[in-house]
Design an enzyme around this catalytic site. Structure first.
Site, PDB file in Angstrom:
ATOM      1  N   CYS A  21      -8.006  23.143  16.378  1.00  0.00           N
ATOM      2  CA  CYS A  21      -7.912  23.524  17.926  1.00  0.00           C
ATOM      3  C   CYS A  21      -7.739  22.536  18.861  1.00  0.00           C
ATOM      4  CB  CYS A  21      -9.437  23.930  18.439  1.00  0.00           C
ATOM      5  SG  CYS A  21      -9.798  25.611  17.709  1.00  0.00           S
ATOM      6  N   GLY A  69       0.854  -1.320  -0.161  1.00  0.00           N
ATOM      7  CA  GLY A  69      -0.007  -0.055   0.117  1.00  0.00           C
ATOM      8  C   GLY A  69       0.938   1.103  -0.056  1.00  0.00           C
ATOM      9  N   TYR A 110       1.323   8.954  15.335  1.00  0.00           N
ATOM     10  CA  TYR A 110       2.553   8.177  15.517  1.00  0.00           C
ATOM     11  C   TYR A 110       3.790   9.152  15.800  1.00  0.00           C
ATOM     12  CZ  TYR A 110      -0.800   5.653  12.606  1.00  0.00           C
ATOM     13  OH  TYR A 110      -1.917   5.029  12.007  1.00  0.00           O
ATOM     14  N   TYR A 119      -1.986   6.899   3.645  1.00  0.00           N
ATOM     15  CA  TYR A 119      -2.412   7.187   4.869  1.00  0.00           C
ATOM     16  C   TYR A 119      -2.581   8.508   5.254  1.00  0.00           C
ATOM     17  CZ  TYR A 119      -1.258   2.082   5.012  1.00  0.00           C
ATOM     18  OH  TYR A 119      -1.048   0.941   4.827  1.00  0.00           O
TER      19      TYR A 119
HETATM   20  N1  LLP Z   1      -2.266  -5.983   4.065  1.00  0.00           N
HETATM   21  C1  LLP Z   1      -2.673  -5.904   5.283  1.00  0.00           C
HETATM   22  C2  LLP Z   1      -3.545  -7.155   5.753  1.00  0.00           C
HETATM   23  C3  LLP Z   1      -2.233  -4.754   6.173  1.00  0.00           C
HETATM   24  O1  LLP Z   1      -2.730  -4.774   7.358  1.00  0.00           O
HETATM   25  C4  LLP Z   1      -1.730  -3.669   5.672  1.00  0.00           C
HETATM   26  C5  LLP Z   1      -1.469  -2.431   6.515  1.00  0.00           C
HETATM   27  C6  LLP Z   1      -1.164  -3.788   4.221  1.00  0.00           C
HETATM   28  C7  LLP Z   1      -1.352  -4.884   3.506  1.00  0.00           C
HETATM   29  C8  LLP Z   1      -0.498  -2.598   3.849  1.00  0.00           C
HETATM   30  O2  LLP Z   1       0.720  -2.378   4.451  1.00  0.00           O
HETATM   31  P1  LLP Z   1       1.783  -1.093   3.707  1.00  0.00           P
HETATM   32  O3  LLP Z   1       2.479  -1.898   2.366  1.00  0.00           O
HETATM   33  O4  LLP Z   1       1.014   0.136   3.371  1.00  0.00           O
HETATM   34  O5  LLP Z   1       2.746  -1.128   4.836  1.00  0.00           O
HETATM   35  N2  LLP Z   1      -2.045   3.931   9.336  1.00  0.00           N
HETATM   36  C9  LLP Z   1      -0.697   3.351   9.600  1.00  0.00           C
HETATM   37  C10 LLP Z   1      -0.423   2.354   8.698  1.00  0.00           C
HETATM   38  C11 LLP Z   1      -1.204   0.963   9.069  1.00  0.00           C
HETATM   39  C12 LLP Z   1      -1.069   0.008   8.113  1.00  0.00           C
HETATM   40  C13 LLP Z   1      -1.811  -1.186   8.501  1.00  0.00           C
HETATM   41  N3  LLP Z   1      -1.829  -2.266   7.710  1.00  0.00           N
HETATM   42  C14 LLP Z   1       0.456   4.636   9.066  1.00  0.00           C
HETATM   43  O6  LLP Z   1      -0.324   5.714   8.775  1.00  0.00           O
HETATM   44  O7  LLP Z   1       1.558   4.294   9.189  1.00  0.00           O
END
Ligand code: LLP
Length: 439
Positions: free
Chosen positions: A364, A295, A337, A393
């Site tokens: 605010c 992602g 974070y 994100y």
């Molecule tokens: N597959 C599953 C089952 C996941 O839970 C996630 C991310 C992905 C794929 C994609 O992961 P990526 O390639 O994006 O690292 N909100 C947080 C990130 C939470 C990610 C949760 N799962 C942030 O802003 O860093």
């Protein structure tokens, strides 16, 4: 800065994305504004697709919707051969509306509702990723009622800790996600699924964390899961046809992060492919189809956010705040974070940063900051501030906090820019408000 051909400083000294001058983008579309570089998204999709094909063969990359979900994005990733992972009916609806074929969609979630499961089954979603014991019973009873049979993966927790921020680790033994291999829960899950004629268990899924640069945790997780798969074959005759290793590869945000380019991701994917192949040989397991779910690395660095500088508050000897017209409603990642970001002034993109400032949002709330103690050239009201690596994100985690409008998204390519998410009006923000009858 981690610049590239489609993210560069142009002859006027302005930041340019997808051939579009960011100062002009801000003037034309207003700020705050999310800008996405289409070429980079396509390059990243191809990197995953091609590296999987070359390094493994029978494989499929799925775009993890949670990083950024809007119709146009599915159109792009689908045209590059990717499927999608979704975690809610909203993401599923958007994916289907964006033209993603249902059979290329994987439905995740640690607590899918009955309505979501029915929607997924009736839309012909290819695979449901089961995330718990109770869900096995729940899903099979819904399948029975709906007269459907579902292809499923079981999300297992290999107990591997990836080096990343505490809140975004998802694969520790203590996790709301997946069934632990170590505790025996995963094996009980397999037995339970195999006893249900409504469920076709294709294999396993895991996701060990996010923003990971170190590949060792992936290799360890692969070995643990494939050992488990071999044990399940021995004990229950289960043939693992699919192995989905989730997402997680990191991107550059700020000083200290590795500056990667598209080719680096091909190399990362190759390491993962090699690990799966080698482990299958080691334990004489037929190679399952391999899936990855990136992602952040697909859209993260493709995005920047443009803001207009407003109120500047210099608290002598303490801190200088540069106020912007956005904030935690378009990017909550510092507040959540303490995420790090890099910012520059779009019009003076190559000017040496001369002062240490903190970039403050307009909500605010004291914690509404985008970056703390970062270096910038002296900024003044009206300057356009560009923040890098906001493609993942940010829009997907945006809110209407303080009834601020979620900024629009423009797609930039070869000097053209068009909305792929239109601006929200005040009317949009208040659309679902209503008055109780007694008011
Ligand atoms: N597959 C599953 C089952 C996941 O839970 C996630 C991310 C992905 C794929 C994609 O992961 P990526 O390639 O994006 O690292 N909100 C947080 C990130 C939470 C990610 C949760 N799962 C942030 O802003 O860093």
């Amino acid at each position: 800065m981690n610049l590239r051909e489609t993210l560069r400083i142009n002859e006027r000294g302005h930041l340019e994305i997808g051939g579009c001058d960011t100062v002009e983008l801000a003037a034309k579309f207003g700020t705050p504004l999310y800008c996405l570089d289409e070429k980079h998204i396509r390059d990243m999709c191809r990197a995953y697709r091609d590296a999987l094909a070359a390094g493994y063969g029978e494989a499929q990359a799925l775009y993890a919707s949670k990083a950024l979900s809007c119709k146009a994005l599915y159109k792009i990733v689908h045209s590059e051969g990717l499927g999608a992972d979704v975690v809610s009916s909203g993401e599923l609806y958007t994916a289907l509306s964006g033209g993603m074929p249902a059979d290329k969609i994987y439905f995740h979630g640690n607590n899918k509702t009955g309505q979501e499961i029915v929607y997924a089954l009736n839309s012909g979603v290819g695979t449901i990723v089961i995330d718990g014991d109770d869900e096995i019973d729940f899903l099979s009873s819904i399948c029975e009622r709906e007269g459907k049979r579902a292809s499923v993966l079981l999300r297992v927790n290999p107990g591997v800790e990836a080096h990343t921020h505490h809140y975004i680790q998802t694969s520790k033994v203590d996790s709301k996600f997946g069934l632990s291999i170590k505790s025996g829960d995963a094996e009980r899950g397999v037995k339970n699924i195999l006893s249900r004629k409504q469920l076709d268990l294709k294999g396993f899924h895991c996701h060990i964390g996010s923003q990971i640069f170190e590949l060792k945790p992936f290799k360890v997780a692969v070995a643990i899961i494939l050992d488990f798969a071999a044990e399940m074959r021995r004990k229950y005759g289960l043939i693992t046809r699919e192995l989905n290793l989730g997402g997680g590869l990191g991107i550059w945000y700020a000083k200290g992060d590795r500056k990667t380019n598209v080719k680096d991701y091909k190399d990362f994917v190759k390491v993962i492919c090699d690990a799966v192949r080698e482990n299958c040989e080691r334990i004489s397991l037929d190679r399952p189809r391999l899936l990855l779910e990136p992602g952040r690395s697909i859209v993260g660095e493709a995005g920047i956010t443009l803001y207009t500088v407003g109120n500047i508050k210099d608290i002598k000897g303490i801190r200088k705040y540069v106020g912007i017209d956005g904030g935690m409603f378009d990017n909550p990642r510092y507040a959540l974070y303490q995420a790090k970001y890099t910012a520059i002034l779009a019009k003076r993109a190559s000017e040496q940063p001369a002062e240490k400032v903190s970039i403050a949002g307009k909500c605010c709330e004291s914690g509404d900051l985008i970056a703390v103690d970062v270096m910038l050239p002296p900024a003044k009201r009206g300057d356009i501030l560009a923040v890098f690596s906001t493609g993942a994100y940010n829009y997907s985690m945006a809110s209407n906090y303080n009834r601020n409008a979620v900024p629009p998204v423009v797609l930039c390519k070869g000097g053209q820019a068009e909305y792929i998410v239109k601006p929200q009006s005040y009317e949009d923000i208040a659309r679902n408000d209503t008055f109780a009858s007694w008011l």
